[in-house]
Write an enzyme that holds these catalytic residues in place. Structure first.
Site, PDB file in Angstrom:
ATOM      1  N   CYS A  52      52.901 -28.970 -15.593  1.00  0.00           N
ATOM      2  CA  CYS A  52      51.574 -29.518 -15.298  1.00  0.00           C
ATOM      3  C   CYS A  52      50.557 -28.893 -16.263  1.00  0.00           C
ATOM      4  CB  CYS A  52      51.180 -29.198 -13.862  1.00  0.00           C
ATOM      5  SG  CYS A  52      49.541 -29.834 -13.407  1.00  0.00           S
ATOM      6  N   CYS A  56      45.564 -24.045 -12.553  1.00  0.00           N
ATOM      7  CA  CYS A  56      45.388 -23.473 -11.211  1.00  0.00           C
ATOM      8  C   CYS A  56      46.119 -22.122 -11.150  1.00  0.00           C
ATOM      9  CB  CYS A  56      45.948 -24.417 -10.157  1.00  0.00           C
ATOM     10  SG  CYS A  56      45.342 -26.124 -10.302  1.00  0.00           S
ATOM     11  N   CYS A  59      49.478 -21.551  -9.115  1.00  0.00           N
ATOM     12  CA  CYS A  59      50.538 -22.553  -9.127  1.00  0.00           C
ATOM     13  C   CYS A  59      51.639 -22.272 -10.154  1.00  0.00           C
ATOM     14  CB  CYS A  59      49.948 -23.929  -9.390  1.00  0.00           C
ATOM     15  SG  CYS A  59      51.181 -25.247  -9.229  1.00  0.00           S
ATOM     16  N   CYS A  96      56.393 -37.055   2.323  1.00  0.00           N
ATOM     17  CA  CYS A  96      55.379 -36.834   1.299  1.00  0.00           C
ATOM     18  C   CYS A  96      56.054 -36.582  -0.049  1.00  0.00           C
ATOM     19  CB  CYS A  96      54.509 -35.637   1.670  1.00  0.00           C
ATOM     20  SG  CYS A  96      53.787 -35.755   3.317  1.00  0.00           S
ATOM     21  N   CYS A 127      53.265 -40.523   2.151  1.00  0.00           N
ATOM     22  CA  CYS A 127      52.161 -39.758   1.588  1.00  0.00           C
ATOM     23  C   CYS A 127      52.530 -39.392   0.155  1.00  0.00           C
ATOM     24  CB  CYS A 127      51.912 -38.499   2.414  1.00  0.00           C
ATOM     25  SG  CYS A 127      50.604 -37.421   1.769  1.00  0.00           S
ATOM     26  N   CYS A 187      44.493 -36.715   3.200  1.00  0.00           N
ATOM     27  CA  CYS A 187      45.046 -35.402   3.512  1.00  0.00           C
ATOM     28  C   CYS A 187      44.404 -34.430   2.530  1.00  0.00           C
ATOM     29  CB  CYS A 187      46.567 -35.432   3.355  1.00  0.00           C
ATOM     30  SG  CYS A 187      47.355 -33.815   3.557  1.00  0.00           S
ATOM     31  N   ARG A 259      47.159 -28.755   9.548  1.00  0.00           N
ATOM     32  CA  ARG A 259      48.554 -28.467   9.195  1.00  0.00           C
ATOM     33  C   ARG A 259      48.750 -27.016   8.799  1.00  0.00           C
ATOM     34  NH1 ARG A 259      50.273 -32.468   5.257  1.00  0.00           N
ATOM     35  NH2 ARG A 259      50.704 -33.724   7.104  1.00  0.00           N
TER      36      ARG A 259
END
Length: 343
Positions: A52, A56, A59, A96, A127, A187, A259
């Site tokens: 990616c 972040c 991550c 998901c 999702c 979400c 969640r």
């Protein structure tokens, strides 16, 4: 009844309440809006892992950090459907699918549309979390029948720039607006334990609660420290501060599913039970959540049974299965699972 006019002072006052008073109010709000003994169960699969371009700091999927994560191409449809069928058989009601992208490319959209349609045909809610979406992309996914789209705010607007610089808070809010306008459910939650202050935890929940329409699902993640990321040596968050965050989220967003998400494998049964008491009523289920560990299905089923909790809307309720059937089902799944996380 939910409201979208909370002030920072009101949210901070909730965080500062005596712990048991806060949990008592959160449980009252929870019981007024949900069956207190039901937990919504979702399974998350990484359909494209690693590489990616975002930065972040938490991550392991970022191409900027060396974490030893094996990069994987977009998963074949047949494998996705195999995992979805396993998830349904194990008691999940929602499937998901997450891809480590800044945003999906146009060439990927027909495949993603087909993936939604195929998974939905199995009788599961769907999702996806694919990064930023344009309004046209959101419309296409909604047209395919996608039920939910996950896009977290991560932290408060004030602390956000210390964690991510490659996309703005406004970018995230714009994607949520596109998802809403397309008619999908939202979400959206965040991560705690990033080194943020209590004021930042309040700021995150304030931003979520005061959206034009509150998210239907609010994942609260505990930072999972991964070697090779800038957060690998971050100081642990106090357990009570995490439970407080769950409770305040429940009070601010009374009709949302809150969640209990990443970091659950580090929580003992007692802490998870307190989170459910504080108003958490959704979990991710499976051995991995994107790329970080998660308690396995057997552990979750055993905890549910001990607490007298049942999955809501599940096609096959684990608390109604015998222990022998459970072990036979798990033993039959010889292939290593790729059920992952960070939503």
């Amino acid at each position: 009844m939910s409201r979208q006019n909370w002030t920072r002072e009101q949210v901070l006052a909730l965080f500062e309440r005596p712990f048991f008073d806060l949990l008592f109010e959160a449980q009252q709000v929870h019981r007024a809006n949900f069956d207190p003994n039901e937990v919504q169960v979702s399974t998350l699969l990484s359909i494209k892992t690693g590489a990616c371009p975002e930065d972040c700091k938490y991550c392991p999927q970022s191409a900027r950090y060396s974490t030893g994560l094996e990069v994987e191409r977009l998963m074949e449809m047949e494998k996705v459907l195999e995992r979805a069928k396993e998830a349904k058989a194990n008691g999940s009601s929602r499937f998901c699918m997450g891809a480590a992208w800044r945003n999906p490319k146009e060439r990927d959209m027909p495949y993603l549309v087909q993936m939604v349609q195929e998974v939905k045909s199995l009788g599961l809610e769907t999702c996806m979390t694919l990064g930023m979406l344009s309004d046209a992309q959101a419309d296409r996914l909604a047209g395919a029948g996608l039920d939910y789209y996950n896009h977290n705010l991560d932290t408060s607007p004030e602390f956000y720039g210390d964690i991510i610089t490659t996309r703005t808070y406004a970018d995230r809010l714009n994607t949520l607006e596109n998802v809403r306008n397309a008619g999908m459910k939202v979400c959206s939650g965040g991560i705690v334990g990033l080194g943020e202050s209590p004021e930042d935890r309040a700021g995150l929940l304030l931003a979520l609660a005061n959206l034009p329409r509150q998210p239907e699902s609010v994942p609260i993640n505990m930072l999972v420290k991964v070697k090779g990321t800038p957060m690998e040596n971050q100081e642990d968050l106090d357990d009570f501060d995490f439970i407080r965050t769950i409770a305040v989220a429940r009070i601010l967003m009374p009709q949302s599913h809150v969640r209990l998400s990443a970091g659950r494998e580090k929580m003992n049964d007692q802490m998870q039970a307190m989170c459910f008491m504080a108003g958490a009523n959704s979990i991710f289920y499976g051995c991995k959540l994107l790329t970080t560990p998660n308690p396995d299905e057997n552990s979750d089923m055993q905890l549910f049974k001990r607490l007298g909790v049942r999955p809501s809307g599940a096609s096959q309720k684990p608390d109604e299965m015998t222990e022998i059937e459970l072990h036979e089902q798990l033993a039959a799944q010889n292939e290593p699972k790729q059920l992952y996380y960070e939503a």
